[in-house]
Design a protein around this motif. Structure first.
Motif, short mmCIF file in Angstrom:
data_model
loop_
_atom_site.label_atom_id
_atom_site.label_comp_id
_atom_site.label_asym_id
_atom_site.label_seq_id
_atom_site.Cartn_x
_atom_site.Cartn_y
_atom_site.Cartn_z
N THR A 292 -37.17 20.73 -26.00
CA THR A 292 -35.66 20.63 -25.89
C THR A 292 -34.89 20.39 -27.43
O THR A 292 -35.30 20.10 -28.29
CB THR A 292 -35.36 19.09 -25.20
N SER A 294 -32.23 19.56 -29.79
CA SER A 294 -30.95 18.49 -30.15
C SER A 294 -30.40 18.86 -31.29
O SER A 294 -30.70 19.81 -32.06
CB SER A 294 -31.80 17.26 -30.29
N SER A 319 -34.61 15.58 -16.67
CA SER A 319 -33.26 15.35 -17.12
C SER A 319 -33.23 14.08 -17.90
O SER A 319 -32.30 14.15 -18.79
CB SER A 319 -32.23 14.98 -15.74
N ARG A 320 -33.86 12.92 -17.66
CA ARG A 320 -33.68 11.68 -18.45
C ARG A 320 -34.06 11.96 -19.89
O ARG A 320 -33.81 11.51 -20.80
CB ARG A 320 -34.39 10.59 -17.69
N THR A 323 -32.06 14.01 -21.95
CA THR A 323 -30.74 13.38 -22.51
C THR A 323 -31.13 12.54 -23.72
O THR A 323 -30.36 12.40 -24.53
CB THR A 323 -30.17 12.66 -21.35
N ARG A 326 -31.59 14.51 -26.85
CA ARG A 326 -30.26 15.12 -27.40
C ARG A 326 -29.59 14.06 -28.07
O ARG A 326 -28.82 14.39 -28.93
CB ARG A 326 -29.66 16.05 -26.34
N ASN A 327 -29.77 12.94 -27.57
CA ASN A 327 -28.86 11.79 -27.97
C ASN A 327 -29.67 11.08 -29.01
O ASN A 327 -29.02 10.06 -29.57
CB ASN A 327 -28.42 10.84 -26.78
#
Length: 423
Positions: A292, A294, A319-320, A323, A326-327
């Motif tokens: 992923t 970020s 998805s969780r 997210t 990325r955060n």
């Protein structure tokens, strides 16, 4: 007034030292309880260090990029009351030094007198920073500002500790653009600016891991073309029927399911190789790492026990985790323990890629973009949705024939989607 000393905390897992990645405060700043003071980097994850007290920053205990021992003085804060300062905790002289700033050469533009460069002029509130002061901002925001011809030191940041965000740049332009020709003028002006970016924190960890992987493993890649028309039709049907109640499905949970089923016949792919001990560990549990992107770089959160998850369960977990990554909120446990990795650039996936192994794993499956192409099916030219899988393997552990058969097994499962669910 007293002094409250915050030491580098024990983050666990036997870690004795961590890298100071970034300060979110500077000497003289007022901070409140639970405000993030700094980011530190372990071997597995970025960790926020919050303030346990209200007060004023009076000394910083290290520089970004510095490796600090657990228990060393991280920051000193002036507080009401006696504080917790001990004689041994008094900050070393280095704490009073200013944080070094990478040298930067501002753009020098030569223009004809009749056509000077027009730059955005902010008519709203701006920040009065020193010319050599480096405002807090992510690399993406810095590039965006450079593209717009905006000096970051003039932009008021609305993020934590005054961090400049993308929306702050847009607000600056909206408030201060004096005429519509400014972006056009900036687009055609000569630029001679340079910026040196220190490789620290997550970027340094990524660089080290990629270098280590390519030096230690004997990489080889295998590319296979897959007709995903049928699986895409099934995905569209399931989303139309259950999307509102169960959530939308991307292609990724189908790929995870295909990995799980294919690994039953190819357990040597779901393994870790300890090259120092010369031991291969094959695992029954399928913990799929999902690469992923970020703001701080590539992260690989892990979908644990994919073998026990339904399509929608996998989709929700992907998805969780994405997210959270990325955060910057993914935990160490969520970023470790994978047994095989799935990497995809989505619509930007290109035609072929050569992914780097996520050591100590021995296989990584790369997903390229879906394109419609004319194909010959039973003697007829028809339009089909085609996609390549570009996958890499550790040739010390995986033979070329086995790798090809493994990817072809995944192809068969995706081209005949019913077989994904036949036990």
């Amino acid at each position: 007034m007293g002094t409250h000393v915050i030491k580098m905390p024990d983050i666990g897992e036997g870690i004795a030292e961590v890298e100071l990645s970034q300060w979110h405060v500077k000497v003289g700043d007022l901070v409140v309880e639970d405000q993030v003071l700094a980011d530190v980097m372990t071997d597995k994850a970025m960790v926020d260090i919050p303030s346990p007290v209200h007060g004023k920053v009076i000394a910083l205990g290290g520089q970004p990029g510095e490796v600090m021992a657990v228990g060393s003085v991280l920051i000193s804060i002036e507080v009401e009351g006696a504080g917790n300062l001990k004689e041994s905790d008094k900050p070393a002289p280095v704490a009073a030094k200013e944080t070094p700033v990478a040298p930067k050469v501002e753009a020098v533009v030569e223009s004809k007198p009749a056509a000077p460069r027009t730059a955005p002029v902010c008519q709203g509130p701006v920040v009065a920073r020193e010319a050599d002061e480096r405002p807090l901002a992510s690399p993406a925001v810095r590039k965006h500002a450079l593209d717009l011809g905006i000096q970051l030191r003039l932009v008021r940041g609305s993020g934590p500790a005054g961090r400049v965000l993308h929306e702050d740049l847009e607000a600056y332009l909206a408030q201060g653009q004096s005429n519509a020709s400014a972006p056009v003028a900036a687009a055609y002006a000569q630029r001679h600016d340079e910026e040196q970016i220190q490789v620290i924190g997550m970027r340094r960890k990524i660089a080290q891991r990629m270098q280590d992987a390519t030096q230690r493993a004997a990489h080889f890649s295998y590319v296979e073309e897959i007709d995903v028309t049928a699986i895409e039709e099934l995905r569209a049907h399931l989303n139309e029927k259950h999307g509102a109640s169960r959530g939308k499905l991307t292609l990724l949970p189908f790929l995870v399911r295909a990995l799980v089923v294919a690994l039953r016949d190819f357990p040597q792919m779901n393994a870790r190789y300890d090259d120092e001990a010369q031991v291969i560990t094959r695992l029954g549990a399928v913990h799929v790492g999902v690469a992923t992107q970020s703001d701080v770089g590539l992260m690989v959160p892990v979908v644990r026990h994919a073998e026990a998850r339904s399509l929608w369960d996998s989709a929700a977990e992907i998805s969780r985790l994405a997210t959270a990554a990325r955060n910057g909120k993914a935990s160490r446990d969520e970023l470790s323990g994978s047994t095989i990795t799935l990497t995809s650039l989505g619509a930007l996936g290109g035609i072929v890629s050569t992914p780097v192994l996520n050591l100590p794993e021995v296989a990584i499956v790369g997903v390229n973009k879906i394109v419609e192409r004319p194909m010959v099916v039973k003697g007829q030219v028809v339009i089909r949705k085609m996609m390549n899988l570009s996958s890499s393997f550790d040739h010390r552990v995986v033979d070329g024939m086995d790798a090809a058969l493994f990817i072809q097994a995944i192809r068969g499962l995706l081209e005949q989607p019913a077989t994904l669910f036949v036990e």
